[in-house]
Design a protein around this motif. Structure first.
Motif, PDB file in Angstrom:
ATOM      1  N   GLY A 310       0.478  -1.300  -0.069  1.00  0.00           N
ATOM      2  CA  GLY A 310      -0.189   0.029   0.171  1.00  0.00           C
ATOM      3  C   GLY A 310       0.830   1.448  -0.176  1.00  0.00           C
ATOM      4  N   GLU A 311       0.548   2.141   0.647  1.00  0.00           N
ATOM      5  CA  GLU A 311       1.606   2.875   1.154  1.00  0.00           C
ATOM      6  C   GLU A 311       2.591   3.140   2.284  1.00  0.00           C
ATOM      7  N   ALA A 312       2.758   1.995   2.762  1.00  0.00           N
ATOM      8  CA  ALA A 312       3.559   1.763   3.743  1.00  0.00           C
ATOM      9  C   ALA A 312       4.446   0.415   2.830  1.00  0.00           C
ATOM     10  N   VAL A 313       6.322   0.366   2.663  1.00  0.00           N
ATOM     11  CA  VAL A 313       6.847  -0.569   2.935  1.00  0.00           C
ATOM     12  C   VAL A 313       6.567  -1.908   4.552  1.00  0.00           C
ATOM     13  N   LYS A 314       7.255  -3.241   3.754  1.00  0.00           N
ATOM     14  CA  LYS A 314       7.186  -4.374   4.076  1.00  0.00           C
ATOM     15  C   LYS A 314       8.752  -4.624   3.742  1.00  0.00           C
ATOM     16  N   ALA A 315       8.788  -5.661   5.141  1.00  0.00           N
ATOM     17  CA  ALA A 315      10.670  -6.682   5.187  1.00  0.00           C
ATOM     18  C   ALA A 315      10.089  -8.009   4.875  1.00  0.00           C
ATOM     19  N   GLU A 316      10.686  -8.421   3.776  1.00  0.00           N
ATOM     20  CA  GLU A 316      10.719 -10.139   4.149  1.00  0.00           C
ATOM     21  C   GLU A 316      11.393 -10.725   4.086  1.00  0.00           C
ATOM     22  N   GLU A 317      11.821 -11.952   5.789  1.00  0.00           N
ATOM     23  CA  GLU A 317      12.795 -12.015   5.250  1.00  0.00           C
ATOM     24  C   GLU A 317      13.129 -13.704   3.996  1.00  0.00           C
ATOM     25  N   GLN A 318      14.028 -13.172   3.461  1.00  0.00           N
ATOM     26  CA  GLN A 318      14.398 -14.056   3.008  1.00  0.00           C
ATOM     27  C   GLN A 318      14.917 -15.762   3.358  1.00  0.00           C
ATOM     28  N   TYR A 319      15.772 -15.736   4.259  1.00  0.00           N
ATOM     29  CA  TYR A 319      16.118 -16.698   4.866  1.00  0.00           C
ATOM     30  C   TYR A 319      16.924 -16.310   5.902  1.00  0.00           C
ATOM     31  N   PHE A 320      17.445 -17.547   7.131  1.00  0.00           N
ATOM     32  CA  PHE A 320      18.488 -16.542   8.263  1.00  0.00           C
ATOM     33  C   PHE A 320      19.661 -17.701   8.614  1.00  0.00           C
ATOM     34  N   LEU A 321      20.172 -17.491   8.909  1.00  0.00           N
ATOM     35  CA  LEU A 321      21.591 -18.019   8.398  1.00  0.00           C
ATOM     36  C   LEU A 321      22.383 -17.484  10.213  1.00  0.00           C
ATOM     37  N   ASP A 322      21.643 -18.603  11.478  1.00  0.00           N
ATOM     38  CA  ASP A 322      21.743 -19.152  12.632  1.00  0.00           C
ATOM     39  C   ASP A 322      23.586 -18.135  12.514  1.00  0.00           C
ATOM     40  N   GLY A 323      23.856 -18.074  14.334  1.00  0.00           N
ATOM     41  CA  GLY A 323      24.879 -18.003  14.600  1.00  0.00           C
ATOM     42  C   GLY A 323      25.918 -18.706  14.149  1.00  0.00           C
ATOM     43  N   THR A 324      25.704 -19.915  14.740  1.00  0.00           N
ATOM     44  CA  THR A 324      27.022 -21.577  13.741  1.00  0.00           C
ATOM     45  C   THR A 324      27.274 -20.978  12.564  1.00  0.00           C
ATOM     46  N   LYS A 325      26.529 -20.947  11.767  1.00  0.00           N
ATOM     47  CA  LYS A 325      26.643 -20.830  10.181  1.00  0.00           C
ATOM     48  C   LYS A 325      26.456 -19.865   9.666  1.00  0.00           C
ATOM     49  N   MET A 326      26.974 -18.071  10.341  1.00  0.00           N
ATOM     50  CA  MET A 326      27.273 -17.130   9.666  1.00  0.00           C
ATOM     51  C   MET A 326      26.985 -16.158  10.999  1.00  0.00           C
ATOM     52  N   GLN A 327      27.673 -15.929  11.432  1.00  0.00           N
ATOM     53  CA  GLN A 327      27.451 -14.486  12.358  1.00  0.00           C
ATOM     54  C   GLN A 327      28.589 -13.143  12.317  1.00  0.00           C
ATOM     55  N   ASN A 328      28.452 -12.046  11.992  1.00  0.00           N
ATOM     56  CA  ASN A 328      29.446 -10.993  11.811  1.00  0.00           C
ATOM     57  C   ASN A 328      29.729 -10.023  13.273  1.00  0.00           C
ATOM     58  N   HIS A 329      30.099 -10.341  14.273  1.00  0.00           N
ATOM     59  CA  HIS A 329      30.707  -9.430  15.066  1.00  0.00           C
ATOM     60  C   HIS A 329      30.813  -7.933  14.977  1.00  0.00           C
TER      61      HIS A 329
END
Length: 445
Positions: A310-329
């Motif tokens: 509509g007049e807003a913007v939505k953010a949809e998660e395409q994928y999530f990598l947990d901390g064991t796979k990838m995290q940048n401190h």
């Protein structure tokens, strides 16, 4: 006979004089050429993470393999003060911030490492964990903008450091999510300068860059973002996105990633998945309608797609990598040709490559590399430069085909505190800040 000898001697002398003059001319021309070449290689690095806030250097023709030829130290300068701030460069000058006995200050140098001026932002060094400066100054023509870790934004003249205006984050109900001081580098966009005080009614503010007066304050309904994380600002930098056909400012704050409309600061969307309760640090990566975000403290990484609602913007998660796979401190994430490169694991800089579109880990995530601790990452001319917390600097090929270390070195000076300042490559030079010292290395091929 004597006449012939004299003529020969005169001719020989003439040739010697001419040769000496020619040599002197060539030496002078070589020096001028060196300066010209350096100037031609010296587009600006005017702010945090470079011209586009993505830690990608525009330089070409750099050393391709440090195993064959290592960078050479050009100079080491002192007088930066204490802190973890990086450097910005514009119009033949270098700028950074640091702590001194009488306050936190902005420092300006020339390209030879000579300190030109130092201007205090605070009356005394701010008190917080890991004391020292954090802000890389943002350069805009004859003005620069910097934020003290106490929460004060200043506008100074680049020529001499004269203050034009200043504002305190207390005016906006400023708040950090934890106790390590404000760590933002302001964003200059058109006639505005943007910063993140973290206040309940002023999470992000836009100020007139010439006067410091309010343009708008962005109220972010943290309850709508989600429960993870904490109130207040994070340790990230604002980036510009035009996703979903809407110009917006994207920022990682205490409760996660948010987007606010550039025209008036209206809250558009929020994503809570990468928030943690200690410190949300890495600057988000924007690419078309997508935002890539990451956080340490065992949190993880995500790719978001922004679309009109509509007049807003939505953010949809395409994928999530947990901390064991990838995290940048901390140390940042670089996106190049559709692939994400960074250091993986909390308080570690294990090199990793992830395909942006799918989240597939192509290589890395387990091999330590030549240094220890987190790694600050910059891309330059086909390679990644990893600057480890322990001081070592490594050259790694930026390729999805596999991990390839192309040499490393330990800088001329490595202090007792963590080396957290991001490396900067511009004008054929590699700049490494380590507390009070700034080192300049020649990385031209």
């Amino acid at each position: 006979m004597r006449r012939t000898y004299c003529i020969t001697l005169l001719v020989a002398t003439g040739f010697c004089v001419a040769a000496i003059s020619s040599l002197a001319l060539r030496i002078g021309l070589a020096a001028d050429t060196e300066k010209a070449n350096l100037a031609s290689l010296s587009p600006s690095w005017p702010q945090w993470r470079g011209p586009n806030r993505d830690d990608i250097s525009p330089d070409r023709g750099l050393l391709k393999d440090w195993n064959k030829q290592a960078p050479k130290l050009v100079w080491t300068a002192e007088g930066m003060g204490n802190g973890y701030a990086g450097v910005s460069l514009a119009d033949g000058r270098i700028f950074t911030t640091g702590n001194f006995p009488d306050g936190q200050a902005v420092v300006a140098l020339n390209l030879d490492g000579k300190v030109l001026w130092t201007k205090k932002m605070t009356a005394s060094p701010p008190k917080h964990g890991h004391e020292g400066s954090r802000c890389t100054p943002s350069i805009d023509g004859t003005m620069l903008y910097a934020i003290a870790s106490s929460g004060k934004i200043v506008c100074l003249k680049t020529e001499n450091g004269e203050e034009v205006w200043s504002r305190d984050f207390k005016d906006f109900g400023g708040k950090m999510m934890s106790s390590w001081g404000f760590s933002e580098s302001p964003l200059v966009d058109g006639d505005r300068v943007l910063c993140t005080p973290g206040g309940a009614d002023a999470m992000i503010v836009a100020l007139d860059k010439l006067t410091g007066k309010d343009v708008w304050r962005s109220k972010v309904p943290e309850a709508e973002i989600g429960p993870k994380g904490k109130d207040g600002a994070g340790y990230s930098g604002i980036v510009i996105s035009n996703a979903a056909g809407v110009k917006q400012y994207v920022q990682l704050v205490g409760h996660g990633v948010i987007g606010v409309r550039a025209s008036d600061g209206k809250y558009l969307w929020g994503y809570n998945g990468v928030a943690n309760k200690t410190a949300n640090i890495p600057t988000p990566i924007v690419s078309g309608d997508f935002v890539f975000c990451s956080s340490g403290y065992q949190t993880g990484s995500a790719l978001l797609k922004l679309s009109q609602d509509g007049e807003a913007v939505k953010a949809e998660e395409q994928y999530f990598l947990d901390g064991t796979k990838m995290q940048n401190h901390h140390g940042g994430v670089v996106l190049k040709d559709g692939y994400v490169y960074c250091g993986h694991k909390h308080n570690n800089g294990l090199p990793i490559c992830v395909e942006l579109a799918t989240g597939k880990i192509l290589w890395g995530g387990e091999e330590r590399g030549p240094g220890s601790g987190s790694a600050a990452v910059t891309y330059a001319d086909g390679n990644l430069i990893f600057r480890y917390q322990s001081g070592e600097v490594a050259l790694i090929e930026a390729s999805p085909s596999g991990y390839k270390l192309k040499g490393s070195f330990k800088p001329d000076f490595v202090g007792s505190k963590p080396c957290w300042a991001h490396p900067v490559v511009i004008g054929g030079r590699l700049y490494l800040r380590d507390q009070d010292k700034l080192m300049c290395y020649d990385v031209r091929g």
